[in-house]
Structures are given as structure tokens and as C-alpha cells.
Design an enzyme around this catalytic site. Sequence first.
Site, PDB file in Angstrom:
ATOM      1  N   PHE A  54      12.410 -10.647 110.183  1.00 34.57           N
ATOM      2  CA  PHE A  54      12.131 -10.114 111.518  1.00 34.57           C
ATOM      3  C   PHE A  54      10.730 -10.482 112.017  1.00 34.57           C
ATOM      4  O   PHE A  54      10.292  -9.985 113.050  1.00 34.57           O
ATOM      5  CB  PHE A  54      12.325  -8.590 111.533  1.00 34.57           C
ATOM      6  CG  PHE A  54      11.610  -7.862 110.429  1.00 34.57           C
ATOM      7  CD1 PHE A  54      10.251  -7.571 110.525  1.00 34.57           C
ATOM      8  CD2 PHE A  54      12.301  -7.466 109.285  1.00 34.57           C
ATOM      9  CE1 PHE A  54       9.585  -6.907 109.505  1.00 34.57           C
ATOM     10  CE2 PHE A  54      11.638  -6.801 108.247  1.00 34.57           C
ATOM     11  CZ  PHE A  54      10.279  -6.523 108.360  1.00 34.57           C
ATOM     12  N   ASN A 100       6.943   0.787 117.841  1.00 29.46           N
ATOM     13  CA  ASN A 100       6.403   2.067 117.360  1.00 29.46           C
ATOM     14  C   ASN A 100       5.017   2.404 117.918  1.00 29.46           C
ATOM     15  O   ASN A 100       4.205   3.034 117.256  1.00 29.46           O
ATOM     16  CB  ASN A 100       6.448   2.124 115.825  1.00 29.46           C
ATOM     17  CG  ASN A 100       5.637   1.039 115.180  1.00 29.46           C
ATOM     18  OD1 ASN A 100       5.058   0.205 115.860  1.00 29.46           O
ATOM     19  ND2 ASN A 100       5.571   1.046 113.863  1.00 29.46           N
ATOM     20  N   ARG A 142      -4.508   7.268 110.756  1.00 34.81           N
ATOM     21  CA  ARG A 142      -3.175   6.962 110.194  1.00 34.81           C
ATOM     22  C   ARG A 142      -2.298   8.214 110.217  1.00 34.81           C
ATOM     23  O   ARG A 142      -1.112   8.146 110.505  1.00 34.81           O
ATOM     24  CB  ARG A 142      -3.293   6.466 108.738  1.00 34.81           C
ATOM     25  CG  ARG A 142      -3.728   5.036 108.585  1.00 34.81           C
ATOM     26  CD  ARG A 142      -2.665   4.019 108.959  1.00 34.81           C
ATOM     27  NE  ARG A 142      -1.636   3.815 107.956  1.00 34.81           N
ATOM     28  CZ  ARG A 142      -0.791   2.791 107.958  1.00 34.81           C
ATOM     29  NH1 ARG A 142      -0.845   1.864 108.927  1.00 34.81           N
ATOM     30  NH2 ARG A 142       0.123   2.666 107.032  1.00 34.81           N
ATOM     31  N   GLU A 196      -9.973  -6.043 110.258  1.00 28.04           N
ATOM     32  CA  GLU A 196      -9.244  -6.007 111.533  1.00 28.04           C
ATOM     33  C   GLU A 196     -10.182  -5.832 112.733  1.00 28.04           C
ATOM     34  O   GLU A 196      -9.941  -6.401 113.792  1.00 28.04           O
ATOM     35  CB  GLU A 196      -8.188  -4.904 111.493  1.00 28.04           C
ATOM     36  CG  GLU A 196      -7.078  -5.224 110.499  1.00 28.04           C
ATOM     37  CD  GLU A 196      -5.935  -4.231 110.475  1.00 28.04           C
ATOM     38  OE1 GLU A 196      -4.878  -4.568 109.923  1.00 28.04           O
ATOM     39  OE2 GLU A 196      -6.091  -3.111 111.010  1.00 28.04           O
ATOM     40  N   HIS A 213      -0.599   0.482 116.385  1.00 23.72           N
ATOM     41  CA  HIS A 213      -1.002  -0.026 115.080  1.00 23.72           C
ATOM     42  C   HIS A 213      -2.269   0.719 114.681  1.00 23.72           C
ATOM     43  O   HIS A 213      -3.128   0.974 115.537  1.00 23.72           O
ATOM     44  CB  HIS A 213      -1.327  -1.529 115.146  1.00 23.72           C
ATOM     45  CG  HIS A 213      -2.091  -1.993 113.936  1.00 23.72           C
ATOM     46  ND1 HIS A 213      -1.479  -2.301 112.741  1.00 23.72           N
ATOM     47  CD2 HIS A 213      -3.427  -2.136 113.725  1.00 23.72           C
ATOM     48  CE1 HIS A 213      -2.410  -2.631 111.852  1.00 23.72           C
ATOM     49  NE2 HIS A 213      -3.604  -2.531 112.425  1.00 23.72           N
ATOM     50  N   THR A 248       5.789   4.442 109.719  1.00 26.87           N
ATOM     51  CA  THR A 248       6.185   3.273 110.520  1.00 26.87           C
ATOM     52  C   THR A 248       7.402   3.518 111.400  1.00 26.87           C
ATOM     53  O   THR A 248       7.408   3.164 112.582  1.00 26.87           O
ATOM     54  CB  THR A 248       6.469   2.078 109.564  1.00 26.87           C
ATOM     55  OG1 THR A 248       5.362   1.935 108.671  1.00 26.87           O
ATOM     56  CG2 THR A 248       6.667   0.788 110.346  1.00 26.87           C
ATOM     57  N   ARG A 302       3.869   8.394 116.652  1.00 27.54           N
ATOM     58  CA  ARG A 302       5.169   7.733 116.491  1.00 27.54           C
ATOM     59  C   ARG A 302       6.304   8.752 116.472  1.00 27.54           C
ATOM     60  O   ARG A 302       7.398   8.487 116.968  1.00 27.54           O
ATOM     61  CB  ARG A 302       5.163   6.890 115.214  1.00 27.54           C
ATOM     62  CG  ARG A 302       4.304   5.625 115.347  1.00 27.54           C
ATOM     63  CD  ARG A 302       4.081   4.976 114.009  1.00 27.54           C
ATOM     64  NE  ARG A 302       3.459   3.657 114.110  1.00 27.54           N
ATOM     65  CZ  ARG A 302       3.032   2.964 113.061  1.00 27.54           C
ATOM     66  NH1 ARG A 302       3.162   3.459 111.838  1.00 27.54           N
ATOM     67  NH2 ARG A 302       2.482   1.784 113.220  1.00 27.54           N
ATOM     68  N   TYR A 305      -0.492  -9.903 110.832  1.00 31.48           N
ATOM     69  CA  TYR A 305       0.720  -9.461 110.141  1.00 31.48           C
ATOM     70  C   TYR A 305       1.109 -10.435 109.018  1.00 31.48           C
ATOM     71  O   TYR A 305       2.294 -10.621 108.739  1.00 31.48           O
ATOM     72  CB  TYR A 305       1.865  -9.282 111.138  1.00 31.48           C
ATOM     73  CG  TYR A 305       1.765  -8.007 111.969  1.00 31.48           C
ATOM     74  CD1 TYR A 305       1.330  -6.811 111.407  1.00 31.48           C
ATOM     75  CD2 TYR A 305       2.136  -7.994 113.309  1.00 31.48           C
ATOM     76  CE1 TYR A 305       1.239  -5.643 112.153  1.00 31.48           C
ATOM     77  CE2 TYR A 305       2.061  -6.814 114.070  1.00 31.48           C
ATOM     78  CZ  TYR A 305       1.614  -5.650 113.480  1.00 31.48           C
ATOM     79  OH  TYR A 305       1.540  -4.487 114.206  1.00 31.48           O
ATOM     80  N   LYS A 309       0.384  -0.885 121.434  1.00 38.12           N
ATOM     81  CA  LYS A 309       1.298  -2.025 121.484  1.00 38.12           C
ATOM     82  C   LYS A 309       1.968  -2.115 122.858  1.00 38.12           C
ATOM     83  O   LYS A 309       1.933  -1.151 123.640  1.00 38.12           O
ATOM     84  CB  LYS A 309       2.361  -1.857 120.385  1.00 38.12           C
ATOM     85  CG  LYS A 309       1.793  -1.845 118.961  1.00 38.12           C
ATOM     86  CD  LYS A 309       2.918  -1.755 117.928  1.00 38.12           C
ATOM     87  CE  LYS A 309       2.376  -1.798 116.512  1.00 38.12           C
ATOM     88  NZ  LYS A 309       3.464  -1.861 115.497  1.00 38.12           N
TER      89      LYS A 309
END
Length: 153
Positions: free
Chosen positions: A57, A112, A85, A126, A115, A91, A102, A49, A9
Site C-alpha cells: 500500500f 488518519n 502520540r 523529522e 502524523h 494508527t 484519530r 515513510y 494530513k
Amino acid sequence: MEVTLVILKPSAVQRKILGEVISRFEKKGIQIVGLKMMQLTDETLEEHYAHLKDKPFFGRIKDSMQASPVIVMALKGLDAVNVVRKLTGVTNGRDAQPGTIRGDYGMSVQENIVHASDSPETAAIELKRFFSDNEIFNYSSFLLPYLYANDEL
Ligand code: IDP
Ligand code: MG
């Protein structure tokens, strides 16, 4: 072998930790089979998303994901979705276990760092969202006999 999607990100790009984060996946034994930089559009993020689109948010998440280009990666390995993951952590960076990406690099829920796809089904969708077929490569990993036993493959 599974292939999963990771996005580095803007929080990773701006903080100049791309190399360190990519290195963690490589050192774990995950194979990079696709990688590129791109600027995400509203349309892509509204799809990606969609499960958050009614949250107050949501606008902030979109802005955050468009604050700079991102790096998208296709990562391959046995049970790659679950392994990636786990390496990513939960998260909220403040709750994420030390040792996870993270947990080691972030203090935020929103900012964070990465993804990662949350199931094999999501990963397939995805990967198609961010890569065309000819951008995902099938090449031999000469380390394979040292990464896995024969009966694991
Ligand atoms: P995940 O990235 O761990 O799978 P999701 O619930 O799918 O978490 O949320 C997607 C992304 O949206 C998160 O990684 C985070 O950047 C952002 N996000 C999720 N919940 C919140 C929140 O409560 N406040 C701000 N941002 C959030
Ligand atoms: Mg998610």
C-alpha cells in the site's frame, strides 16, 4: 522540553478540521513553535515513510499524502513526543480511543488525520526533514507557571 513533529494530513485539510485539531494541542498546553503549509514531494515521502516502502500500500500512502498540501507543525512541551502520540491515538482510527484525535475524527487506517513522531530520536530527524532552523521559534510562554510546577521544569 522536547519538540516533536506533527503533520496535519490531507484528510484533515480536506475535511476542514484543521482548527479543531490544532486547538486540541493548544488546549493541552503544548506550545506551537513552528507551523507552515507545504506540498509533499515523492522524495520527502520516500524518506519519511521509508519503514513502509516495501508494503503493497506504499503507493497509496504517497498519493494520499500528496492529495492536497499538508500543515507541518513543531510542537514543544515536557515529554512532548509521548504526550502528542497519546493525544493522536493508535494508527487505525476505528481502534483509536474516543478522546484521541484519530479516535474522534477518523474511520480509517490510512486517512488518519495526523502524523506524530514516535520517539525523541525520530522527532529530531523529522523536524530537520520539514523545517529549517530559522522556522522553529524560541519564545516565552507566559502561561508556563500555570502549565507546570517549578520542579517539573
Ligand atoms: P503511525 O502513523 O501511527 O506512526 P505507521 O505504522 O508509522 O503509523 O504508518 C504510517 C502511516 O501509513 C499511517 O499513519 C497510515 O496513514 C499509513 N498506514 C500504515 N499502515 C497502513 C495499512 O495497513 N494500510 C494503509 N495505510 C497504512
Ligand atoms: Mg509512524
